[in-house]
Write a protein that holds these residues in place. Structure first.
Motif, PDB file in Angstrom:
ATOM      1  N   GLY A   1      70.240   9.602  39.708  1.00 47.13           N
ATOM      2  CA  GLY A   1      70.619  10.496  38.616  1.00 47.13           C
ATOM      3  C   GLY A   1      69.563  11.555  38.352  1.00 47.13           C
ATOM      4  O   GLY A   1      69.887  12.727  38.098  1.00 47.13           O
TER       5      GLY A   1
ATOM      6  N   GLY B   1      67.415   7.060  45.920  1.00 47.36           N
ATOM      7  CA  GLY B   1      68.233   6.339  44.952  1.00 47.36           C
ATOM      8  C   GLY B   1      69.569   5.901  45.520  1.00 47.36           C
ATOM      9  O   GLY B   1      70.062   4.805  45.222  1.00 47.36           O
TER      10      GLY B   1
ATOM     11  N   GLY C   1      70.488  11.156  34.968  1.00 47.26           N
ATOM     12  CA  GLY C   1      70.793  12.589  34.932  1.00 47.26           C
ATOM     13  C   GLY C   1      70.546  13.195  33.566  1.00 47.26           C
ATOM     14  O   GLY C   1      69.935  14.266  33.457  1.00 47.26           O
TER      15      GLY C   1
ATOM     16  N   MET D   1      69.047   2.857  47.566  1.00 52.04           N
ATOM     17  CA  MET D   1      68.771   1.701  46.695  1.00 52.04           C
ATOM     18  C   MET D   1      70.057   1.196  46.054  1.00 52.04           C
ATOM     19  O   MET D   1      70.278  -0.013  45.933  1.00 52.04           O
TER      20      MET D   1
ATOM     21  N   ALA E   1      76.129   1.358  38.949  1.00 53.91           N
ATOM     22  CA  ALA E   1      75.498   2.493  39.622  1.00 53.91           C
ATOM     23  C   ALA E   1      75.792   3.794  38.881  1.00 53.91           C
ATOM     24  O   ALA E   1      74.894   4.616  38.646  1.00 53.91           O
TER      25      ALA E   1
ATOM     26  N   ALA F   1      68.576   0.473  38.965  1.00 51.73           N
ATOM     27  CA  ALA F   1      67.349   1.259  39.185  1.00 51.73           C
ATOM     28  C   ALA F   1      67.601   2.364  40.208  1.00 51.73           C
ATOM     29  O   ALA F   1      67.175   3.515  40.026  1.00 51.73           O
ATOM     30  N   GLY F   2      68.316   2.029  41.269  1.00 54.86           N
ATOM     31  CA  GLY F   2      68.645   3.042  42.267  1.00 54.86           C
ATOM     32  C   GLY F   2      69.508   4.143  41.674  1.00 54.86           C
ATOM     33  O   GLY F   2      69.336   5.324  41.980  1.00 54.86           O
ATOM     34  N   GLY F   3      70.422   3.741  40.791  1.00 57.81           N
ATOM     35  CA  GLY F   3      71.266   4.721  40.118  1.00 57.81           C
ATOM     36  C   GLY F   3      70.440   5.669  39.265  1.00 57.81           C
ATOM     37  O   GLY F   3      70.686   6.885  39.262  1.00 57.81           O
ATOM     38  N   LEU F   4      69.456   5.127  38.552  1.00 59.74           N
ATOM     39  CA  LEU F   4      68.578   5.976  37.739  1.00 59.74           C
ATOM     40  C   LEU F   4      67.855   7.000  38.610  1.00 59.74           C
ATOM     41  O   LEU F   4      67.807   8.185  38.277  1.00 59.74           O
ATOM     42  N   VAL F   5      67.290   6.536  39.716  1.00 59.69           N
ATOM     43  CA  VAL F   5      66.568   7.433  40.628  1.00 59.69           C
ATOM     44  C   VAL F   5      67.513   8.526  41.139  1.00 59.69           C
ATOM     45  O   VAL F   5      67.183   9.713  41.139  1.00 59.69           O
TER      46      VAL F   5
ATOM     47  N   GLY G   1      73.847   4.204  35.826  1.00 61.87           N
ATOM     48  CA  GLY G   1      72.498   4.639  36.199  1.00 61.87           C
ATOM     49  C   GLY G   1      72.449   6.129  36.518  1.00 61.87           C
ATOM     50  O   GLY G   1      71.536   6.838  36.073  1.00 61.87           O
ATOM     51  N   PHE G   2      73.442   6.625  37.261  1.00 62.28           N
ATOM     52  CA  PHE G   2      73.485   8.059  37.607  1.00 62.28           C
ATOM     53  C   PHE G   2      73.466   8.896  36.325  1.00 62.28           C
ATOM     54  O   PHE G   2      72.735   9.897  36.216  1.00 62.28           O
TER      55      PHE G   2
END
Lengths: 141, 154
Positions: free
Chosen positions: A89, B105, B139, B108, B131, A83-87, B134-135
């Motif tokens: 990104g 993010g 994106g 997190m 991670a 979820a943190g990665g999505l935010v 997710g990035f």
């Protein structure tokens, strides 16, 4: 180690990010619209090179040149990471920058990156504030 | 501005990781440097080096611009204007919003594109692979939504 060592290392890394065009909004946008694959190439070569270098380091050295123990152990996994990665990104795409490149952009004369940097500071502060009891590690100070 | 080919920049960034570890004993990481900026009022702890590293980054950007014939100061991004049709205050607002997402993010996820996507993925770490996935998903999604919204507004 003296601050000037880390200041110099940061300057070298900022130079590399700039030469990689990771500081270029058009390169980030082109990566995510698949119209400019340059940064995928940079990231791929960087990961392969770092992997080879770290493997070589693990076999040959456990102590750094300054006498410290080399500590590049992987970060622990936890449930909030994706979820943190999505935010992150979403932010990467919207600003065309990441935490390092926003600062390098400032040096390139892209003064608008000050808005990005202030945003990152605010986001960092906000997350640490709302997540303080659960996630924040014990402060050394 | 004339810049390096992708393979040379990739080699440079990739080689930086083990050389930095060999010199200082530490793993490259940048987003946590912003935590240090937020904690300036507190006494320096073991992570204060990250602040110095972060402060070096603009110097490198300046050096890169200098060898490219610059730097040329600009208050707005022509690339962002052509991609999304945004100018002036709208640009700055979107940059600040994006920055806030980045900072939130990264804390997190416990890292950013340097600490997770280069150093962590190079070690095959699960945390960094997740991670980075997710990035990329975030994106791509945000870019396509932004492009569709910008196209609809024009």
């Amino acid at each position: 180690m003296k601050p000037v060592v880390f200041l110099s290392a940061g300057a070298l890394f900022g130079f590399l990010l700039s030469q990689a065009r990771a500081t270029d909004y058009a390169a980030i946008h082109g990566m995510f619209t698949l119209t400019d694959l340059h940064l995928f190439g940079v990231i791929g070569v960087a990961i392969a090179t770092a992997a080879a270098g770290l493997a070589w380091l693990r076999r040959g050295a456990s102590t750094a040149l300054n006498g410290e123990r080399i500590n590049v152990s992987p970060k622990p996994y936890h449930k909030a990471i994706f979820a943190g990665g999505l935010v992150f990104g979403v932010g990467w795409a919207l600003s065309g920058a990441c935490p390092g490149t926003a600062l390098a952009q400032l040096g390139e004369g892209k003064l608008y990156a000050l808005a990005t940097v202030l945003g990152v500071l605010f986001g960092t502060w906000l997350r640490q504030r709302v997540a303080a009891p659960a996630v924040k590690p014990a402060q050394a100070s | 501005m004339e810049t390096w080919p992708f393979w040379l920049a990739g080699l440079g960034i990739g080689a930086f990781v083990p050389l930095f570890a060999l010199t200082t004993g530490k793993a490259l990481g940048i987003s946590s440097g912003y935590s240090e900026m937020c904690a300036l009022a507190k006494p320096a702890g073991a992570e204060r080096w990250k602040l110095w590293f972060a402060l070096g980054l603009p110097l490198g950007g300046l050096a890169s611009a200098l060898i490219g014939g610059g730097p040329h100061a600009s208050a707005s991004s022509p690339e962002m204007a052509s991609a999304l049709g945004l100018n002036g205050a709208a640009q700055l607002a979107l940059l600040a919003l994006g920055g806030a997402f980045i900072g939130f993010g990264a804390r997190m996820a416990g890292g950013c594109t340097s600490g997770h996507s280069i150093v962590g993925v190079a070690q095959g770490a699960k945390s960094s692979l997740v991670a980075t996935a997710g990035f990329m998903v975030g994106g791509f999604a945000a870019t396509w939504i932004a492009v569709l919204l910008a196209g609809g507004a024009q």
